[in-house]
Design a protein around this motif. Structure first.
Motif, PDB file in Angstrom:
ATOM      1  N   ARG A 254       0.704   6.813  22.916  1.00 60.51           N
ATOM      2  CA  ARG A 254       0.650   5.659  22.017  1.00 60.51           C
ATOM      3  C   ARG A 254       0.957   6.138  20.606  1.00 60.51           C
ATOM      4  N   ALA A 255       1.276   5.191  19.739  1.00 59.81           N
ATOM      5  CA  ALA A 255       1.581   5.509  18.349  1.00 59.81           C
ATOM      6  C   ALA A 255       0.939   4.456  17.463  1.00 59.81           C
ATOM      7  N   TRP A 256       0.541   4.854  16.263  1.00 60.40           N
ATOM      8  CA  TRP A 256      -0.204   3.938  15.415  1.00 60.40           C
ATOM      9  C   TRP A 256       0.132   4.172  13.942  1.00 60.40           C
ATOM     10  N   TYR A 257      -0.105   3.124  13.167  1.00 59.93           N
ATOM     11  CA  TYR A 257       0.199   3.096  11.729  1.00 59.93           C
ATOM     12  C   TYR A 257      -1.067   2.828  10.949  1.00 59.93           C
ATOM     13  N   HIS A 258      -1.184   3.467   9.799  1.00 63.84           N
ATOM     14  CA  HIS A 258      -2.243   3.153   8.844  1.00 63.84           C
ATOM     15  C   HIS A 258      -1.621   3.158   7.456  1.00 63.84           C
ATOM     16  N   GLY A 259      -1.824   2.083   6.708  1.00 62.98           N
ATOM     17  CA  GLY A 259      -1.230   2.015   5.378  1.00 62.98           C
ATOM     18  C   GLY A 259      -1.473   0.679   4.719  1.00 62.98           C
ATOM     19  N   PRO A 260      -0.632   0.326   3.732  1.00 61.80           N
ATOM     20  CA  PRO A 260      -0.807  -0.933   2.997  1.00 61.80           C
ATOM     21  C   PRO A 260      -0.793  -2.173   3.879  1.00 61.80           C
ATOM     22  N   LEU A 261      -0.166  -2.088   5.049  1.00 58.71           N
ATOM     23  CA  LEU A 261      -0.126  -3.233   5.960  1.00 58.71           C
ATOM     24  C   LEU A 261      -1.295  -3.243   6.932  1.00 58.71           C
TER      25      LEU A 261
ATOM     26  N   MET B 107       3.544  11.590  10.418  1.00 56.62           N
ATOM     27  CA  MET B 107       4.316  11.596   9.185  1.00 56.62           C
ATOM     28  C   MET B 107       3.484  10.878   8.143  1.00 56.62           C
ATOM     29  N   VAL B 108       3.142  11.575   7.068  1.00 52.12           N
ATOM     30  CA  VAL B 108       2.339  10.973   6.010  1.00 52.12           C
ATOM     31  C   VAL B 108       3.176  10.874   4.733  1.00 52.12           C
ATOM     32  N   GLN B 109       3.153   9.703   4.098  1.00 48.84           N
ATOM     33  CA  GLN B 109       3.815   9.492   2.809  1.00 48.84           C
ATOM     34  C   GLN B 109       2.716   9.115   1.807  1.00 48.84           C
ATOM     35  N   PRO B 110       2.196  10.086   1.060  1.00 45.70           N
ATOM     36  CA  PRO B 110       1.009   9.822   0.251  1.00 45.70           C
ATOM     37  C   PRO B 110       1.248   8.929  -0.961  1.00 45.70           C
ATOM     38  N   TYR B 111       2.472   8.882  -1.477  1.00 45.03           N
ATOM     39  CA  TYR B 111       2.743   8.023  -2.638  1.00 45.03           C
ATOM     40  C   TYR B 111       2.671   6.545  -2.225  1.00 45.03           C
ATOM     41  N   ILE B 112       3.267   6.221  -1.084  1.00 44.92           N
ATOM     42  CA  ILE B 112       3.234   4.855  -0.573  1.00 44.92           C
ATOM     43  C   ILE B 112       1.908   4.576   0.131  1.00 44.92           C
ATOM     44  N   GLY B 113       1.302   5.641   0.656  1.00 47.78           N
ATOM     45  CA  GLY B 113       0.025   5.493   1.354  1.00 47.78           C
ATOM     46  C   GLY B 113       0.166   5.141   2.819  1.00 47.78           C
TER      47      GLY B 113
END
Length: 268
Positions: A138-145, A123-129
């Motif tokens: 496994r599952a992973w996050y990439h973003g402002p955090l 799931m990508v939210q490009p406005y929030i990044g």
């Protein structure tokens, strides 16, 4: 320290980011910019925009270029090669109602069904990044955090649970009373969440999502994320969520079993 995306055991995982880049580039020029909205329904309202169509077109072009033997099932354009062992399941804007009202709670869903089972998703939210990804293991996050692994949280009882649904209007006359009883007992319920709710369960910020009337492209991408984070996603009968329908996703199997007992009363 989390492993990078390329460390996924699924060799197709890096391709998720390429598809996300392509869809985001096609969609973002239209967000909060003023655009026409078409209605798919003669009675009622099911909005679609040029951003939805362009986002899916961009992803389809990449898939056809790099994996021409793969199938594609998307919300906006017709199915391609669904008999393939690998079928990409695309929803360029999950949460079009949020998109057209300027709310950043929509997301692009990029899923892969391998031999009929959800195997990879983002799931990508490009406005929030933000990007939430998973491969069922496994599952992973990439973003402002930054970058981090996703893990669901423990929740063994309904009275300590946070539930999500996009809107109670999803439920028909037999489903609504069942949901209302669950909501009354839960600690907290939040609406208006679309695909973000599933990612919040995967990230350990909520405990379950209960929805109905979903299509395959609404859920396939989200299953590998929640399962990879330690959660479970089924239909209300406990069956496979791969074709949509009545869906419940939980971060803790103990809570999932509690929810299924109640949801079974309205399961079809």
């Amino acid at each position: 320290m989390s492993m990078p995306l390329a460390a996924s055991a699924n060799p197709l995982a890096p391709f998720l980011d390429r598809l996300a880049d392509a869809s985001s580039a096609a969609i973002m020029p239209h967000f909060r910019q003023g655009f026409s909205v078409d209605n798919k329904l003669e009675s009622g309202f099911d909005p679609v925009t040029i951003a939805d169509k362009n986002g899916e077109t961009a992803m389809r072009a990449l898939i056809n270029e790099h994996y021409p033997d793969h199938g594609i099932l998307g919300e906006e354009h017709g199915p391609e090669n669904l008999a393939s062992d690998h079928v990409w399941v695309l929803d360029p804007i999950d949460g079009t109602r949020a998109f057209i009202t300027g709310l950043p709670t929509w997301g692009s869903l990029i899923g892969l069904r391998s031999n009929g089972k959800p195997s990879l998703g983002m799931m990508v939210q490009p406005y929030i990044g933000e990007r939430y990804s998973g491969d069922c293991e496994r599952a992973w996050y990439h973003g402002p955090l930054g970058e981090k692994d996703l893990k669901t949280r423990a929740c063994a009882s309904l009275d300590s649970a946070t539930l999500f649904t996009t809107t109670p209007a999803l439920f028909n006359a037999s489903e609504r009373p069942v949901f209302d009883r669950l909501e009354a007992e839960a600690q907290l319920t939040r609406y208006g969440t679309d695909c973000y709710a599933y990612c919040m369960v995967a990230a350990g910020h909520g405990d379950a999502v209960i929805e109905s009337g979903l299509q395959a492209y609404d859920i396939v991408a989200l299953v590998p994320i929640i399962e990879g984070a330690g959660g479970v996603v089924t239909t209300w009968t406990g069956g496979s969520p791969a074709d949509g329908g009545q869906i419940v996703a939980s971060g803790d199997k103990r809570l999932h079993d509690i929810l299924l007992t109640e949801l079974a009363k309205a399961a079809v």
